[in-house]
Scaffold this active site. Structure first.
Site, PDB file in Angstrom:
ATOM      1  N   GLU A  39       0.851  -1.183   0.000  1.00  0.00           N
ATOM      2  CA  GLU A  39       0.000   0.000   0.000  1.00  0.00           C
ATOM      3  C   GLU A  39       0.890   1.237   0.000  1.00  0.00           C
ATOM      4  OE1 GLU A  39      -2.865   2.430   3.124  1.00  0.00           O
ATOM      5  OE2 GLU A  39      -2.373   0.349   3.540  1.00  0.00           O
TER       6      GLU A  39
ATOM      7  N   HIS B  53      12.597  -3.536   5.949  1.00  0.00           N
ATOM      8  CA  HIS B  53      12.544  -3.641   4.498  1.00  0.00           C
ATOM      9  C   HIS B  53      11.535  -4.704   4.083  1.00  0.00           C
ATOM     10  CE1 HIS B  53      15.478  -6.755   5.632  1.00  0.00           C
ATOM     11  NE2 HIS B  53      14.952  -7.431   4.624  1.00  0.00           N
TER      12      HIS B  53
ATOM     13  N   GLU C 217      14.786  -5.638  -0.429  1.00  0.00           N
ATOM     14  CA  GLU C 217      15.774  -6.711  -0.575  1.00  0.00           C
ATOM     15  C   GLU C 217      15.409  -7.595  -1.760  1.00  0.00           C
ATOM     16  OE1 GLU C 217      17.717 -10.388   2.029  1.00  0.00           O
ATOM     17  OE2 GLU C 217      16.031  -9.248   2.837  1.00  0.00           O
TER      18      GLU C 217
END
Length: 122
Positions: free
Chosen positions: A56, A75, A117
């Site tokens: 979102e 992350h 990542e």
């Protein structure tokens, strides 16, 4: 009682720039949007067309400064089936911010400084 992951949220300053980045870098598509009646905010949900998890993006009309991400120790992780091609593409885009060759992973940074990542498929 049970729970499942639904979405994560990132607040963004330039929604169009962020949407373009997530489309180009990770192939994420807009799943749905919500616009405040008074124009004060917009929510855009992105999906990968493979899982039900969504990202979102929240745009706030009156936000006037970069977001404080602290030490940016959080992350999201994305798995790729073409690790070397993905790394080359992200290097070309100039968004690789950290590479850990020993672990075989790297991170890219979005327009607001959030780290993502990238890991190879197992």
């Amino acid at each position: 009682m049970s729970f499942k992951f639904v979405h994560n949220n990132f607040n963004v300053r330039d929604l169009e720039k962020s949407l373009a980045f997530y489309k180009e870098a990770l192939g994420l598509d807009v799943v749905r949007e919500h616009h405040a009646k008074d124009g004060s905010f917009t929510l855009v949900y992105l999906g990968d067309n493979k899982t039900s998890h969504q990202l979102e993006l929240t745009w706030l009309r009156d936000w006037d400064r970069p977001y404080n991400l602290g030490d940016n120790e959080f992350h999201l992780a994305f798995e790729t089936d073409c690790y070397e091609e993905s790394l080359a593409k992200h290097k070309e885009m100039g968004c690789v911010c950290f590479e850990n060759e020993a672990m075989g992973i790297y991170f890219i940074e979005d327009p607001d400084g959030y780290w993502l990542e990238i890991v190879p498929a197992k």
